[in-house]
Design an enzyme around this catalytic site. Structure first.
Site, PDB file in Angstrom:
ATOM      1  N   ARG A  78      -3.956  -9.888   4.900  1.00  0.00           N
ATOM      2  CA  ARG A  78      -4.231  -9.891   3.460  1.00  0.00           C
ATOM      3  C   ARG A  78      -2.971  -9.449   2.735  1.00  0.00           C
ATOM      4  O   ARG A  78      -2.481  -8.344   2.977  1.00  0.00           O
ATOM      5  CB  ARG A  78      -5.399  -8.941   3.187  1.00  0.00           C
ATOM      6  CG  ARG A  78      -5.902  -8.914   1.758  1.00  0.00           C
ATOM      7  CD  ARG A  78      -7.131  -8.009   1.651  1.00  0.00           C
ATOM      8  NE  ARG A  78      -7.595  -7.896   0.285  1.00  0.00           N
ATOM      9  CZ  ARG A  78      -7.074  -7.056  -0.603  1.00  0.00           C
ATOM     10  NH1 ARG A  78      -6.099  -6.256  -0.257  1.00  0.00           N
ATOM     11  NH2 ARG A  78      -7.550  -7.039  -1.831  1.00  0.00           N
TER      12      ARG A  78
ATOM     13  N   LYS B 120       0.811  -1.216   0.000  1.00  0.00           N
ATOM     14  CA  LYS B 120       0.000   0.000   0.000  1.00  0.00           C
ATOM     15  C   LYS B 120       0.845   1.268   0.000  1.00  0.00           C
ATOM     16  O   LYS B 120       2.020   1.250   0.345  1.00  0.00           O
ATOM     17  CB  LYS B 120      -0.977  -0.024   1.189  1.00  0.00           C
ATOM     18  CG  LYS B 120      -2.133  -1.002   0.900  1.00  0.00           C
ATOM     19  CD  LYS B 120      -3.310  -0.849   1.831  1.00  0.00           C
ATOM     20  CE  LYS B 120      -4.426  -1.775   1.344  1.00  0.00           C
ATOM     21  NZ  LYS B 120      -5.546  -1.848   2.273  1.00  0.00           N
TER      22      LYS B 120
HETATM   23  C1  7PM Z   1      -4.852   0.150  -5.024  1.00  0.00           C
HETATM   24  C2  7PM Z   1      -4.890   0.507  -3.706  1.00  0.00           C
HETATM   25  C3  7PM Z   1      -5.289  -1.091  -5.406  1.00  0.00           C
HETATM   26  C4  7PM Z   1      -5.398  -0.348  -2.751  1.00  0.00           C
HETATM   27  C5  7PM Z   1      -5.756  -1.947  -4.472  1.00  0.00           C
HETATM   28  C6  7PM Z   1      -5.845  -1.573  -3.149  1.00  0.00           C
HETATM   29  C7  7PM Z   1      -8.275  -4.179   1.455  1.00  0.00           C
HETATM   30  C8  7PM Z   1      -9.344  -4.883   0.918  1.00  0.00           C
HETATM   31  C9  7PM Z   1      -8.324  -3.772  -0.666  1.00  0.00           C
HETATM   32  C10 7PM Z   1      -8.040  -4.229   2.865  1.00  0.00           C
HETATM   33  C11 7PM Z   1      -9.925  -5.689   2.999  1.00  0.00           C
HETATM   34  C12 7PM Z   1      -5.372  -3.687  -2.169  1.00  0.00           C
HETATM   35  C13 7PM Z   1      -6.300  -2.511  -2.090  1.00  0.00           C
HETATM   36  N1  7PM Z   1      -7.641  -3.507   0.459  1.00  0.00           N
HETATM   37  N2  7PM Z   1     -10.156  -5.644   1.667  1.00  0.00           N
HETATM   38  N3  7PM Z   1      -9.355  -4.623  -0.417  1.00  0.00           N
HETATM   39  N4  7PM Z   1      -8.890  -5.000   3.581  1.00  0.00           N
HETATM   40  N5  7PM Z   1     -10.718  -6.422   3.799  1.00  0.00           N
HETATM   41  O1  7PM Z   1      -4.275  -3.571  -1.577  1.00  0.00           O
HETATM   42  O2  7PM Z   1      -7.129  -3.613   3.430  1.00  0.00           O
HETATM   43  O3  7PM Z   1      -5.661  -4.666  -2.850  1.00  0.00           O
HETATM   44  S1  7PM Z   1      -7.973  -3.095  -2.234  1.00  0.00           S
END
Ligand code: 7PM
Length: 263
Positions: free
Chosen positions: A238, A204
């Site tokens: 995750r 992130k």
């Molecule tokens: C760009 C920035 C692309 C952030 C994708 C993301 C989470 C999630 C995501 C989280 C839960 C990623 C994020 N982040 N679901 N979905 N918790 N529960 O890193 O932190 O894939 S999208």
């Protein structure tokens, strides 16, 4: 929880799912590396995203879940906020609902209850399109904890047993770096809600900005963040890089179990 790559070329036929192979291979590799859950996204959750129509999301996620369901043994998590997608995903073999809006969409509480699946309730300030514009809190840890407690109560009132619920502070979802830092250091407060805590920090922007690393160079920082989250009580991490993250998690678990001071 391994994050599945869902590349646009899986859908090169005008959004229709055409090639399961790359996604299935990636899911199998993450299972082999020790993933206990595979998270199937969910393009709608990316910061700046403006949302996908329900039919398009169904066309993308349902064939993907069906292909994965026959190919891996670990539970599949579906990243969605839409009641119709929750029900179809459950029928296609999903084992967990991952909702970045914590079941706040109209009908989502009822749909989630009907599936009988566990649900991850995530905190987000604002909506993905604008959430990073100017996130503001007077007490981020207190506000996120209160929000998640309220959503746990709403889910319980809708008939979803607490034993089926998880919470997630939503790192990067309407948070500036100091907010993310406070939530990471303060994670033990969230564990007091009495349900498992899920934490997602992998690759992130927080990691990128603090360390000055572009996306390809965030592995060490991501693993360090995962270690901190695990140390502070997260039950599920995750992550993109499953093998490396699992080493960090297993090391934290060892120290937690054996580091009591009586060696
Ligand atoms: C760009 C920035 C692309 C952030 C994708 C993301 C989470 C999630 C995501 C989280 C839960 C990623 C994020 N982040 N679901 N979905 N918790 N529960 O890193 O932190 O894939 S999208």
């Amino acid at each position: 929880m391994g994050i599945l790559n869902v590349t646009p070329d899986s859908f090169s036929d005008g959004g229709r799912f055409v090639g399961a192979q790359a996604a299935v291979d990636h899911a199998r590799a993450m299972q082999e590396a020790g993933a206990a859950i595979i998270d199937v996204g969910g393009e709608s959750s990316r910061p700046g995203a403006t949302g996908v129509p329900e039919q398009e999301e169904l066309d993308r996620v349902i064939p993907m879940l069906e292909a994965l369901h026959g190919a891996v043994e670990v539970p599949l998590s579906v990243d969605t906020t839409k009641p119709g997608v929750m029900k179809a995903a459950a029928a296609a073999g999903a084992g967990l609902i991952n909702d970045i809006t914590a079941l706040r969409s109209p009908g989502a509480l009822e749909a989630a209850r009907e599936t009988g699946l566990p649900v991850c309730l995530m905190h987000m300030q604002g909506a993905p399109a604008t959430m990073q514009d100017n996130p503001t809190y007077s007490d981020v840890l207190g506000e996120v904890t209160a929000f998640l407690r309220q959503r746990l109560d709403a889910a319980a009132a809708a008939g979803i047993p607490r034993s089926r619920l998880l919470v997630d502070p939503g790192f990067g979802f309407g948070k500036r770096d100091p907010h993310n830092a406070r939530l990471l250091a303060g994670l033990p407060a969230l564990t007091e809600l009495g349900v498992p805590v899920l934490a997602g920090l992998s690759r992130k922007s927080l990691v990128g900005r603090v360390l000055g690393r572009e996306l390809p160079d965030r592995l060490a920082g991501s693993v360090a963040a995962a270690a901190l989250a695990a140390w502070h009580g997260a039950s599920i991490i995750r992550a993109h890089d499953v093998a490396e993250t699992l080493d960090a998690v297993n090391l934290m678990a060892y120290v937690r179990q054996h580091g009591g001071g009586d060696a």
